[in-house]
Design a protein around this motif. Sequence first.
Motif, mmCIF file in Angstrom:
data_model
loop_
_atom_site.group_PDB
_atom_site.id
_atom_site.type_symbol
_atom_site.label_atom_id
_atom_site.label_comp_id
_atom_site.label_asym_id
_atom_site.label_seq_id
_atom_site.Cartn_x
_atom_site.Cartn_y
_atom_site.Cartn_z
ATOM 1 N N UNK A 23 32.111 41.890 43.097
ATOM 2 C CA UNK A 23 33.820 42.335 42.436
ATOM 3 C C UNK A 23 34.716 41.273 41.684
ATOM 4 N N UNK A 24 34.892 40.119 42.142
ATOM 5 C CA UNK A 24 35.567 38.974 41.503
ATOM 6 C C UNK A 24 35.328 37.874 41.065
ATOM 7 N N UNK A 25 35.126 38.383 39.387
ATOM 8 C CA UNK A 25 34.161 37.240 38.535
ATOM 9 C C UNK A 25 35.031 35.890 39.178
ATOM 10 N N UNK A 26 34.907 35.367 40.042
ATOM 11 C CA UNK A 26 35.309 33.578 40.539
ATOM 12 C C UNK A 26 34.215 33.472 41.886
ATOM 13 N N UNK A 27 33.950 34.766 42.440
ATOM 14 C CA UNK A 27 33.017 34.832 43.521
ATOM 15 C C UNK A 27 31.492 34.946 43.147
ATOM 16 N N UNK A 28 31.218 35.453 41.819
ATOM 17 C CA UNK A 28 30.014 36.280 41.582
ATOM 18 C C UNK A 28 29.165 35.840 41.214
ATOM 19 N N UNK A 29 27.979 35.309 41.156
ATOM 20 C CA UNK A 29 27.209 34.291 41.309
ATOM 21 C C UNK A 29 26.461 34.278 39.896
ATOM 22 N N UNK A 30 26.177 32.909 38.767
ATOM 23 C CA UNK A 30 25.831 32.847 38.333
ATOM 24 C C UNK A 30 24.150 33.706 38.091
ATOM 25 N N UNK A 78 35.113 50.057 29.859
ATOM 26 C CA UNK A 78 35.558 50.044 28.013
ATOM 27 C C UNK A 78 35.723 48.308 27.723
ATOM 28 N N UNK A 79 35.966 47.486 28.570
ATOM 29 C CA UNK A 79 36.007 46.011 28.501
ATOM 30 C C UNK A 79 34.620 45.196 27.891
ATOM 31 N N UNK A 80 33.723 46.233 28.742
ATOM 32 C CA UNK A 80 32.361 45.776 28.195
ATOM 33 C C UNK A 80 31.989 46.066 26.884
ATOM 34 N N UNK A 81 32.443 47.077 27.324
ATOM 35 C CA UNK A 81 31.880 47.976 24.963
ATOM 36 C C UNK A 81 32.661 47.343 24.356
ATOM 37 N N UNK A 89 38.816 42.726 34.250
ATOM 38 C CA UNK A 89 38.335 42.926 33.194
ATOM 39 C C UNK A 89 36.614 42.278 33.805
ATOM 40 N N UNK A 90 36.214 43.062 34.687
ATOM 41 C CA UNK A 90 34.907 42.586 35.534
ATOM 42 C C UNK A 90 33.572 43.566 34.685
ATOM 43 N N UNK A 91 33.690 44.274 33.509
ATOM 44 C CA UNK A 91 32.612 44.734 32.505
ATOM 45 C C UNK A 91 32.126 46.393 33.309
ATOM 46 N N UNK A 92 32.202 45.604 33.980
ATOM 47 C CA UNK A 92 30.696 46.740 35.091
ATOM 48 C C UNK A 92 30.854 47.479 36.266
ATOM 49 N N UNK A 93 30.395 48.707 36.287
ATOM 50 C CA UNK A 93 30.878 49.144 38.014
ATOM 51 C C UNK A 93 28.917 49.908 38.554
ATOM 52 N N UNK A 94 28.959 49.594 39.859
ATOM 53 C CA UNK A 94 27.931 50.462 40.257
ATOM 54 C C UNK A 94 28.393 50.875 41.454
ATOM 55 N N UNK A 95 27.884 52.042 42.303
ATOM 56 C CA UNK A 95 27.461 52.185 43.135
ATOM 57 C C UNK A 95 27.319 51.851 44.462
ATOM 58 N N UNK A 152 28.289 39.437 36.724
ATOM 59 C CA UNK A 152 29.915 39.467 36.425
ATOM 60 C C UNK A 152 29.850 37.532 36.031
ATOM 61 N N UNK A 153 28.494 37.777 37.330
ATOM 62 C CA UNK A 153 28.427 35.502 36.848
ATOM 63 C C UNK A 153 28.769 35.064 35.478
ATOM 64 N N UNK A 154 28.050 35.709 35.340
ATOM 65 C CA UNK A 154 27.470 35.826 33.128
ATOM 66 C C UNK A 154 27.908 35.601 32.454
ATOM 67 N N UNK A 155 28.991 37.075 32.121
ATOM 68 C CA UNK A 155 30.499 37.100 31.821
ATOM 69 C C UNK A 155 31.628 37.506 31.825
#
Length: 164
Positions: free
Chosen positions: A104-111, A21-24, A124-130, A115-118
């Motif tokens: 998962x943690x945006x501070x570890x997500x690659x640009x 919902x945060x992504x929406x 509030x990491x906006x997206x889930x993936x299996x 998650x790295x970009x947004x």
Amino acid sequence: TIKTAAGTPGGIERTFIAVKLDGVQRGLVSEIIGRFERKGYKLVAIKSVVPSRPIAEAHYGDLRARPFFKGLVDYMTSGRAPVIAMVWEGPDVIRQGRRIIGATNPMDAQPGSIRGDFTLTVGRNIIHGSDSFESATFEIGLWFDPEEVYNWRFTNEEWVVSQN
Ligand code: GDP
Ligand code: MG
């Protein structure tokens, strides 16, 4: 039909992806769909839904013992915005989907990752993936009825996926 099952690198797979919902709320649905679409993956199911508590609890069942579990389920079921639930299909889509999404943690997500970009914080990491074939199979079955997942072919498939 899905040709390949677990543990076949590069095989045709399906994965469950959800814009939370945060992504929406942030207006990032088209950005997220666009990244999977432009990569060449195929959208085989999509719906806007506020999950019930049993669905949210089952979805995050592996996190039941974690301190943030209740807050996470309360948040997902709050109805402050719907979740955009999707099934994407294509070669190695489970693992590649996780790479497109980022850590998962945006501070570890690659640009360059979603998650790295947004995003800035794990809540509030906006997206889930299996994260595996097993969780993809479970999550697709949890969120979708079989008739909501549609089999179709790209007319330009031979220009996107080669046979060798
Ligand atoms: P994912 O598969 O990358 O989404 O990560 P996990 O399966 O480990 O966690 C599921 C979701 O729970 C994450 O995407 C976060 O939204 C949330 N989450 C995970 N760890 C934490 C945490 O330490 N604090 C909070 N508030 N939420 C967390
Ligand atoms: Mg997970």
